[in-house]
Design an enzyme around this catalytic site. Structure first.
Site, mmCIF file in Angstrom:
data_model
loop_
_atom_site.group_PDB
_atom_site.id
_atom_site.type_symbol
_atom_site.label_atom_id
_atom_site.label_comp_id
_atom_site.label_asym_id
_atom_site.label_seq_id
_atom_site.Cartn_x
_atom_site.Cartn_y
_atom_site.Cartn_z
ATOM 1 N N ASP A 54 18.404 54.397 41.706
ATOM 2 C CA ASP A 54 18.202 53.580 42.916
ATOM 3 C C ASP A 54 18.530 52.084 42.805
ATOM 4 O O ASP A 54 18.192 51.455 41.807
ATOM 5 C CB ASP A 54 16.733 53.607 43.337
ATOM 6 C CG ASP A 54 16.093 54.963 43.263
ATOM 7 O OD1 ASP A 54 16.777 55.938 43.000
ATOM 8 O OD2 ASP A 54 14.866 55.027 43.495
ATOM 9 N N GLU A 236 10.337 59.010 49.497
ATOM 10 C CA GLU A 236 10.572 57.977 48.489
ATOM 11 C C GLU A 236 11.243 56.766 49.143
ATOM 12 O O GLU A 236 11.803 56.850 50.241
ATOM 13 C CB GLU A 236 11.490 58.520 47.372
ATOM 14 C CG GLU A 236 10.916 59.761 46.675
ATOM 15 C CD GLU A 236 11.731 60.241 45.475
ATOM 16 O OE1 GLU A 236 11.126 60.501 44.429
ATOM 17 O OE2 GLU A 236 12.963 60.381 45.586
HETATM 18 C C1 FRU Z 1 14.144 57.834 43.877
HETATM 19 C C2 FRU Z 1 13.115 57.748 42.770
HETATM 20 C C3 FRU Z 1 11.987 56.817 43.149
HETATM 21 C C4 FRU Z 1 11.462 56.376 41.811
HETATM 22 C C5 FRU Z 1 12.730 56.291 40.984
HETATM 23 C C6 FRU Z 1 12.529 56.638 39.536
HETATM 24 O O1 FRU Z 1 15.395 58.242 43.448
HETATM 25 O O2 FRU Z 1 12.628 59.033 42.469
HETATM 26 O O3 FRU Z 1 11.013 57.412 43.971
HETATM 27 O O4 FRU Z 1 10.798 55.141 41.887
HETATM 28 O O5 FRU Z 1 13.645 57.189 41.571
HETATM 29 O O6 FRU Z 1 13.672 56.377 38.786
#
Ligand code: FRU
Length: 516
Positions: A54, A236
């Site tokens: 992300d 998320e």
């Molecule tokens: C989204 C996610 C978030 C988390 C991160 C962990 O892709 O699952 O919810 O903070 O990636 O790398």
């Protein structure tokens, strides 16, 4: 948290000691990486090496756009998360910076946001220096492994040198956890009318809103979403922002929520809601999810805080949890979408988002061909050494289905079809090249219902070394997809059925690499 589960052992081996942030290893390594490997994006951001997911902490400050990102510096699969860092002055070219945030005894550093604390509400400012404050999730692997539900908490860190070095707040975590398993990804912004910081945080199947006047103490104000939108997976990476409605005086609030799995074409995707926010609660008449993108590779996208002219600039992670860790690259893994400008439009009582590459992206274009009109009595064909790094746009007048495709001499092909009779958009990457690294990547043709209002449709296709972003009707419909052809595509075709069709304002540009 099944997707992180298999990495527990790895994480336990990992020392969570804070590393010195003064090391310049990343810079030295960066210098030796030329961004020339097979499949390496030439005008999208990808980390010099290793795993990225992300975008995090998107914020503009003192002339610089920051792009932090979920980063595992030791492997090309997901592992103990850090915040990687890159900066840009124009959102076109990026400069890689050393890692910004390292895991510590409270956990790994998961996704979050960053704000400019102009009024020094946090008290972190010194000698008149405005603090940049990062708000992120701590993920404590030991807690997850012990089967507890309270292993995700929220922490903050600040920088007084525009992101070069960071200090974690000694009072972390600023939001503890009462037993919510998926409790993460804080997006914080300054809400002028209430003179408060507002945080949108996801809690499994809904968003929780908090407020604070100092970024350290947070109060829960409301919840949204248990009975709205799509719920095929875990929520998320939320984002909440206000947008003017193009062409009238109205303003609305937009809530983005990524979800994995359960996206329209499988795996990870980002839904949005348009409604009102009064400083404490978000409300909307909208019942069903609307989606930012119908392709399979645009996830966890959020927007910039503090942009110079208030533009809403969005960046997504150009991958999908279904197969993110299996894609056929070796030095680095995955890239970001092009930065996109988001706008809000009202049609027939409905509010919809449109997004398009930033205007300044055109500074990378080199004109190859321009034609006022092409009559499609037969297939229109264009040949090139490679269609990597190209931007093609045109308007089509449709009588019948229209297919646009890229292919090569080995028979690898990716095609996009607008089918006005069946009211569908179709993206077929089933034969696009290497597709067998995970079954859902090339398993089925991606589809989206589509209503043609008149016979005219505008299309823009932007192809990098391992991605194709397609924008239809000024970015009302978008398909973002990764592609891994064994050989580069050398033929571009536009094909109409027997009744033909006409293409107008055809332009074909090459895109200059941002890495040389
Ligand atoms: C989204 C996610 C978030 C988390 C991160 C962990 O892709 O699952 O919810 O903070 O990636 O790398």
């Amino acid at each position: 948290m099944f997707k992180y589960g298999c990495l527990i052992a790895l994480a336990l081996l990992f020392s969570c000691k804070e590393k010195e942030n003064t090391s310049n290893t990343t810079e030295q390594e960066t210098a030796s990486i030329a961004y020339t490997e097979k499949f390496r994006p030439q005008f999208h951001f990808s980390p010099p090496e290793k795993w990225m997911n992300d975008p995090n902490g998107l914020v503009f400050h003192e002339g610089v756009y920051h792009l932090f990102y979920q980063y595992y510096p030791d492997d090309i699969v997901w592992g103990p998360m850090h915040w990687g860092h890159a900066v840009s002055k124009d959102m076109i070219r990026w400069e890689n910076k050393p890692i910004a945030l390292y895991p510590d005894e409270l956990g790994l550093i998961f996704s979050g946001s960053a704000v400019v604390d102009r009024n020094n509400t946090s008290g972190f400012g010194e000698e008149g220096k405005v603090p940049l404050v990062a708000i992120y999730t701590y993920h404590l692997m030991e807690g997850e492994k012990a089967g507890r539900n309270d292993f995700q908490t929220q922490g903050i860190a600040y920088s007084l040198d525009n992101g070069d070095s960071w200090t974690k707040y000694e009072g972390n975590p600023v939001i503890g956890n009462d037993g919510i398993k998926d409790f993460r990804d804080p997006k914080v912004f300054w809400h002028e009318p209430s003179q408060n910081w507002i945080m949108a945080l996801v809690a499994g199947d809904h968003v929780k809103f908090y407020e604070s006047d100092n970024l350290k103490e947070w109060e829960l104000t409301s919840e949204f979403g248990k009975d709205k939108g799509a719920h095929g997976g875990v929520w998320e990476c939320p984002d909440l922002f206000k947008l003017p409605v193009t062409g009238n005086e109205e303003e609305k609030w937009v809530l983005l929520v990524s979800m994995n799995p359960g996206a329209p074409n499988g795996g990870s995707g980002t839904q949005y809601f348009v409604g009102e926010f009064d400083g404490t609660s978000f409300t909307t008449d909208q019942e069903d999810a609307k989606w930012i993108d119908y392709g399979m590779d645009n996830y966890a996208g959020v927007t910039y805080n503090n942009t110079p002219n208030g533009e809403r600039i969005f960046i997504g992670w150009m991958s999908n949890w279904n197969y993110a860790r299996n894609t056929p690259t070796e030095v680095w893994r995955s890239s970001m979408t092009l930065p996109r400008n988001i706008s809000l439009h009202k049609k027939g009582g409905e509010y919809n988002l449109q997004s398009l590459p930033l205007e300044q992206f055109s500074s990378l274009q080199k004109m190859q061909k321009q034609m006022d009109s092409i009559v499609l009595n037969e297939t229109y064909t264009l040949e090139a050494d490679t269609f990597n790094n190209t931007d093609i746009s045109f308007t089509a007048n449709l009588n019948e289905p229209l297919e646009v495709s890229y292919s090569n001499a080995s028979g690898e092909k990716v095609s996009f079809t607008i089918n006005p009779e069946e009211h569908k958009l179709l993206l077929d990457r089933t034969q696009s090249g290497i597709v067998d690294f995970e079954e859902s990547f090339g398993q089925r043709v991606q589809e989206q219902p589509f209503t043609l209002e008149d016979r005219e449709v505008d299309i823009r296709l932007i192809m990098d070394a391992s991605s194709l972003e397609i924008f239809i009707e000024e970015g009302s419909y978008i398909f973002t997809n990764q592609l891994f052809p064994k050989e580069e595509y050398t033929t571009f075709e536009i094909k109409a059925g027997d009744a033909g069709g006409v293409v107008r304002q055809f332009t074909y540009h090459k895109i200059t690499s941002i890495w040389n």
